[in-house]
Design an enzyme around this catalytic site. Structure first.
Site, PDB file in Angstrom:
ATOM      1  CG  ASN A 129     -16.576  19.718 -27.963  1.00  0.00           C
ATOM      2  OD1 ASN A 129     -16.304  19.801 -26.771  1.00  0.00           O
ATOM      3  ND2 ASN A 129     -15.678  19.381 -28.872  1.00  0.00           N
ATOM      4  CE  LYS A 169     -13.934  22.215 -30.201  1.00  0.00           C
ATOM      5  NZ  LYS A 169     -13.205  22.529 -31.453  1.00  0.00           N
ATOM      6  CG  HIS A 221     -12.600  16.533 -30.809  1.00  0.00           C
ATOM      7  ND1 HIS A 221     -11.660  17.412 -31.291  1.00  0.00           N
ATOM      8  CD2 HIS A 221     -13.808  17.093 -31.085  1.00  0.00           C
ATOM      9  CE1 HIS A 221     -12.271  18.458 -31.837  1.00  0.00           C
ATOM     10  NE2 HIS A 221     -13.574  18.280 -31.729  1.00  0.00           N
ATOM     11  CD  GLU A 279     -10.145  20.778 -30.750  1.00  0.00           C
ATOM     12  OE1 GLU A 279     -10.587  21.675 -31.490  1.00  0.00           O
ATOM     13  OE2 GLU A 279     -10.606  20.548 -29.611  1.00  0.00           O
ATOM     14  CD  GLU A 338     -15.913  17.430 -34.880  1.00  0.00           C
ATOM     15  OE1 GLU A 338     -16.573  18.422 -34.564  1.00  0.00           O
ATOM     16  OE2 GLU A 338     -14.965  17.006 -34.209  1.00  0.00           O
ATOM     17  N   GLY A 370     -12.982  25.052 -36.371  1.00  0.00           N
ATOM     18  CA  GLY A 370     -12.540  26.333 -35.859  1.00  0.00           C
ATOM     19  C   GLY A 370     -11.886  27.238 -36.878  1.00  0.00           C
ATOM     20  CB  SER A 406     -16.791  26.039 -39.486  1.00  0.00           C
ATOM     21  OG  SER A 406     -15.423  26.170 -39.118  1.00  0.00           O
TER      22      SER A 406
END
Length: 256
Positions: free
Chosen positions: A11, A13, A101, A103, A173, A179, A219
Protein backbone atom coordinates in the site's frame (compact mmCIF):
# COMPACT_ATOMS: atom_id res chain seq x y z
CA UNK A 1 -8.80 -28.24 2.26
CA UNK A 2 -6.04 -26.64 0.20
CA UNK A 3 -3.49 -24.54 2.03
CA UNK A 4 -4.11 -20.81 1.95
CA UNK A 5 -1.68 -19.05 -0.40
CA UNK A 6 -0.08 -16.08 1.38
CA UNK A 7 -0.89 -12.64 -0.02
CA UNK A 8 1.45 -9.70 0.55
CA UNK A 9 0.20 -6.33 -0.67
CA UNK A 10 2.07 -3.03 -0.99
CA UNK A 11 0.00 0.00 0.00
CA UNK A 12 1.94 2.99 -1.30
CA UNK A 13 -0.61 5.48 0.05
CA UNK A 14 0.05 9.01 -1.29
CA UNK A 15 3.55 8.29 -2.57
CA UNK A 16 5.18 7.90 -6.00
CA UNK A 17 4.40 9.57 -9.31
CA UNK A 18 3.58 7.30 -12.23
CA UNK A 19 7.22 7.37 -13.33
CA UNK A 20 8.48 6.53 -9.85
CA UNK A 21 5.94 3.72 -9.70
CA UNK A 22 7.25 2.22 -12.95
CA UNK A 23 10.83 2.40 -11.69
CA UNK A 24 9.91 0.76 -8.39
CA UNK A 25 8.10 -2.18 -9.98
CA UNK A 26 10.85 -2.67 -12.54
CA UNK A 27 13.40 -2.85 -9.72
CA UNK A 28 11.16 -5.20 -7.77
CA UNK A 29 10.97 -7.52 -10.78
CA UNK A 30 14.76 -7.87 -10.72
CA UNK A 31 14.75 -8.66 -7.00
CA UNK A 32 12.00 -11.29 -7.08
CA UNK A 33 12.05 -14.45 -9.14
CA UNK A 34 9.10 -16.43 -10.45
CA UNK A 35 9.27 -18.87 -7.56
CA UNK A 36 8.72 -16.02 -5.11
CA UNK A 37 5.62 -14.88 -6.98
CA UNK A 38 4.34 -18.45 -7.21
CA UNK A 39 4.73 -19.07 -3.48
CA UNK A 40 3.29 -15.70 -2.44
CA UNK A 41 0.66 -13.61 -4.20
CA UNK A 42 2.15 -10.13 -4.58
CA UNK A 43 -0.18 -7.15 -5.02
CA UNK A 44 0.85 -3.56 -5.73
CA UNK A 45 -1.57 -0.79 -4.71
CA UNK A 46 -0.27 2.53 -6.06
CA UNK A 47 -2.06 5.90 -6.16
CA UNK A 48 -4.81 6.20 -8.76
CA UNK A 49 -2.51 8.25 -11.03
CA UNK A 50 -0.11 5.32 -11.44
CA UNK A 51 -2.63 2.54 -12.10
CA UNK A 52 -2.67 2.83 -15.87
CA UNK A 53 1.13 3.01 -16.09
CA UNK A 54 1.56 -0.08 -13.93
CA UNK A 55 -1.17 -1.97 -15.77
CA UNK A 56 0.71 -1.38 -19.02
CA UNK A 57 4.02 -2.43 -17.45
CA UNK A 58 2.62 -5.58 -15.85
CA UNK A 59 0.96 -6.62 -19.11
CA UNK A 60 3.93 -5.81 -21.34
CA UNK A 61 6.53 -7.55 -19.19
CA UNK A 62 4.15 -10.32 -18.08
CA UNK A 63 5.02 -9.65 -14.45
CA UNK A 64 3.26 -11.96 -11.96
CA UNK A 65 1.95 -9.27 -9.65
CA UNK A 66 -1.63 -8.28 -8.98
CA UNK A 67 -2.72 -4.68 -9.33
CA UNK A 68 -4.83 -3.06 -6.63
CA UNK A 69 -6.39 0.31 -5.87
CA UNK A 70 -6.37 2.04 -2.51
CA UNK A 71 -10.03 3.05 -2.46
CA UNK A 72 -13.19 3.24 -4.57
CA UNK A 73 -16.62 4.85 -4.59
CA UNK A 74 -19.65 2.60 -4.22
CA UNK A 75 -21.51 4.00 -7.23
CA UNK A 76 -20.76 2.99 -10.81
CA UNK A 77 -21.05 6.58 -12.06
CA UNK A 78 -22.54 9.92 -11.12
CA UNK A 79 -21.91 13.43 -9.86
CA UNK A 80 -19.20 12.54 -7.34
CA UNK A 81 -16.38 14.96 -8.07
CA UNK A 82 -12.95 13.48 -7.49
CA UNK A 83 -14.19 9.93 -6.96
CA UNK A 84 -13.28 6.74 -8.86
CA UNK A 85 -15.88 4.08 -9.68
CA UNK A 86 -15.54 0.28 -9.55
CA UNK A 87 -15.94 -0.14 -13.36
CA UNK A 88 -13.12 2.37 -13.91
CA UNK A 89 -10.78 0.26 -11.80
CA UNK A 90 -11.94 -3.00 -13.36
CA UNK A 91 -11.22 -1.54 -16.81
CA UNK A 92 -7.60 -1.09 -15.68
CA UNK A 93 -7.45 -4.76 -14.71
CA UNK A 94 -7.34 -4.07 -11.00
CA UNK A 95 -7.82 -7.32 -9.13
CA UNK A 96 -8.00 -5.88 -5.62
CA UNK A 97 -9.26 -2.76 -3.88
CA UNK A 98 -8.36 -1.74 -0.34
CA UNK A 99 -11.58 -0.90 1.49
CA UNK A 100 -12.06 0.68 4.91
CA UNK A 101 -8.45 1.56 5.65
CA UNK A 102 -8.21 3.20 9.07
CA UNK A 103 -6.82 6.40 7.56
CA UNK A 104 -10.00 6.78 5.52
CA UNK A 105 -12.20 5.84 8.45
CA UNK A 106 -10.42 8.33 10.72
CA UNK A 107 -9.55 11.26 8.45
CA UNK A 108 -12.41 11.05 5.94
CA UNK A 109 -15.17 9.84 8.20
CA UNK A 110 -15.92 6.54 6.49
CA UNK A 111 -18.49 4.64 8.51
CA UNK A 112 -19.02 0.90 8.70
CA UNK A 113 -22.05 1.40 6.46
CA UNK A 114 -20.02 3.15 3.78
CA UNK A 115 -17.36 0.42 3.97
CA UNK A 116 -20.04 -2.25 3.53
CA UNK A 117 -21.36 -0.52 0.40
CA UNK A 118 -17.84 -0.38 -1.02
CA UNK A 119 -17.25 -4.08 -0.34
CA UNK A 120 -20.36 -4.94 -2.35
CA UNK A 121 -19.47 -2.52 -5.14
CA UNK A 122 -16.01 -4.05 -5.51
CA UNK A 123 -17.46 -7.54 -5.80
CA UNK A 124 -20.07 -6.22 -8.23
CA UNK A 125 -17.33 -5.10 -10.59
CA UNK A 126 -15.57 -8.47 -10.46
CA UNK A 127 -12.74 -7.43 -8.14
CA UNK A 128 -11.79 -8.51 -4.61
CA UNK A 129 -11.86 -6.22 -1.58
CA UNK A 130 -9.06 -6.13 0.95
CA UNK A 131 -11.15 -5.22 3.98
CA UNK A 132 -9.21 -3.38 6.68
CA UNK A 133 -10.24 -3.64 10.33
CA UNK A 134 -8.50 -2.63 13.53
CA UNK A 135 -8.67 -0.85 16.87
CA UNK A 136 -7.17 2.33 18.28
CA UNK A 137 -4.73 2.33 21.18
CA UNK A 138 -7.45 3.67 23.50
CA UNK A 139 -9.78 0.84 22.47
CA UNK A 140 -7.03 -1.70 22.97
CA UNK A 141 -6.17 -0.37 26.43
CA UNK A 142 -9.86 -0.46 27.34
CA UNK A 143 -10.15 -4.11 26.36
CA UNK A 144 -12.40 -3.35 23.42
CA UNK A 145 -10.31 -4.85 20.64
CA UNK A 146 -12.55 -7.86 20.07
CA UNK A 147 -15.76 -5.80 20.08
CA UNK A 148 -14.33 -3.24 17.66
CA UNK A 149 -12.86 -5.68 15.16
CA UNK A 150 -15.76 -8.13 15.26
CA UNK A 151 -18.20 -5.24 14.79
CA UNK A 152 -16.31 -4.01 11.72
CA UNK A 153 -16.24 -7.50 10.20
CA UNK A 154 -19.93 -8.08 10.88
CA UNK A 155 -20.92 -4.74 9.34
CA UNK A 156 -18.89 -5.39 6.20
CA UNK A 157 -19.80 -8.98 5.38
CA UNK A 158 -23.26 -9.59 6.85
CA UNK A 159 -25.55 -10.72 4.05
CA UNK A 160 -22.78 -11.31 1.52
CA UNK A 161 -23.19 -14.27 -0.80
CA UNK A 162 -21.10 -17.25 0.33
CA UNK A 163 -18.89 -17.14 -2.78
CA UNK A 164 -18.03 -13.52 -2.02
CA UNK A 165 -17.29 -14.29 1.62
CA UNK A 166 -14.91 -16.99 0.44
CA UNK A 167 -13.03 -14.56 -1.81
CA UNK A 168 -12.63 -11.60 0.54
CA UNK A 169 -9.23 -10.76 2.01
CA UNK A 170 -9.29 -9.23 5.49
CA UNK A 171 -6.40 -7.14 6.78
CA UNK A 172 -6.12 -6.77 10.54
CA UNK A 173 -4.35 -3.48 11.11
CA UNK A 174 -4.20 -2.22 14.69
CA UNK A 175 -4.39 1.53 14.19
CA UNK A 176 -1.82 2.17 16.91
CA UNK A 177 0.76 0.19 14.91
CA UNK A 178 0.34 1.90 11.52
CA UNK A 179 3.38 4.01 10.70
CA UNK A 180 4.45 4.18 14.34
CA UNK A 181 7.24 1.63 14.34
CA UNK A 182 5.26 -0.38 16.91
CA UNK A 183 3.62 -3.63 15.99
CA UNK A 184 1.41 -6.17 17.67
CA UNK A 185 3.08 -9.41 18.67
CA UNK A 186 2.34 -12.35 16.37
CA UNK A 187 0.48 -13.97 19.25
CA UNK A 188 -1.74 -10.91 19.81
CA UNK A 189 -2.36 -10.52 16.09
CA UNK A 190 -3.11 -14.22 15.76
CA UNK A 191 -5.66 -14.01 18.56
CA UNK A 192 -7.49 -11.20 16.75
CA UNK A 193 -7.36 -13.10 13.47
CA UNK A 194 -8.91 -16.01 15.33
CA UNK A 195 -11.82 -13.75 16.36
CA UNK A 196 -12.17 -12.67 12.73
CA UNK A 197 -12.39 -16.28 11.55
CA UNK A 198 -14.87 -17.10 14.30
CA UNK A 199 -17.07 -14.20 13.16
CA UNK A 200 -16.92 -15.30 9.53
CA UNK A 201 -17.87 -18.78 10.66
CA UNK A 202 -20.90 -17.46 12.52
CA UNK A 203 -22.01 -15.34 9.55
CA UNK A 204 -21.21 -17.84 6.80
CA UNK A 205 -19.67 -21.24 7.54
CA UNK A 206 -16.72 -22.82 9.29
CA UNK A 207 -15.32 -23.94 5.93
CA UNK A 208 -15.29 -20.37 4.63
CA UNK A 209 -13.84 -19.11 7.89
CA UNK A 210 -10.90 -21.46 7.58
CA UNK A 211 -10.35 -20.78 3.87
CA UNK A 212 -10.33 -16.96 3.72
CA UNK A 213 -7.02 -15.17 3.86
CA UNK A 214 -6.34 -12.74 6.70
CA UNK A 215 -3.34 -10.41 6.58
CA UNK A 216 -1.58 -8.49 9.30
CA UNK A 217 -0.66 -4.84 8.79
CA UNK A 218 1.09 -2.33 10.99
CA UNK A 219 4.81 -1.52 10.81
CA UNK A 220 5.61 -4.73 8.93
CA UNK A 221 9.32 -4.89 8.08
CA UNK A 222 11.86 -7.44 6.83
CA UNK A 223 12.92 -7.97 10.44
CA UNK A 224 9.51 -9.05 11.74
CA UNK A 225 7.65 -10.53 8.77
CA UNK A 226 8.89 -14.07 9.39
CA UNK A 227 7.50 -14.04 12.93
CA UNK A 228 4.07 -13.00 11.69
CA UNK A 229 4.06 -15.49 8.82
CA UNK A 230 5.02 -18.32 11.17
CA UNK A 231 1.67 -17.92 12.95
CA UNK A 232 -0.82 -20.40 11.49
CA UNK A 233 -3.69 -17.88 11.48
CA UNK A 234 -1.85 -15.15 9.52
CA UNK A 235 -1.77 -15.43 5.72
CA UNK A 236 0.18 -12.40 4.62
CA UNK A 237 0.71 -8.71 5.17
CA UNK A 238 -0.56 -5.34 4.06
CA UNK A 239 2.64 -3.35 3.97
CA UNK A 240 2.82 0.43 4.11
CA UNK A 241 6.09 2.32 4.53
CA UNK A 242 8.38 -0.65 3.94
CA UNK A 243 6.74 -1.31 0.57
CA UNK A 244 8.01 2.00 -0.84
CA UNK A 245 11.55 0.59 -1.02
CA UNK A 246 11.69 -2.27 -3.55
CA UNK A 247 14.61 -3.89 -1.74
CA UNK A 248 12.80 -3.91 1.61
CA UNK A 249 9.56 -5.10 0.05
CA UNK A 250 11.37 -7.90 -1.78
CA UNK A 251 12.86 -9.10 1.52
CA UNK A 252 9.35 -9.13 3.01
CA UNK A 253 8.04 -11.22 0.11
CA UNK A 254 11.01 -13.58 0.48
CA UNK A 255 10.39 -13.96 4.22
CA UNK A 256 11.29 -17.67 4.39
Amino acid sequence: MAARRPIIAANWKMHKTHLEAIQAVQKLSYLLDRDDAHRVEVVICPPFTALRSLQTLLDADKLPYGLGAQDVHWQDKGAYTGEISPPMLAALKCEYVIVGHSERREHLGESDQVVAKKVRAVFGAGMTPILCVGETLAERDAGRTEAKVVGQVRAAISGLAPDHVGQIVIAYEPIWAIGTGRNASPQDAGEVVGWIRQTVGELASSDLASSIRVQYGGSVKPGNIRDFMSHPEIDGALVGGASLDPEEFALIVKYQ
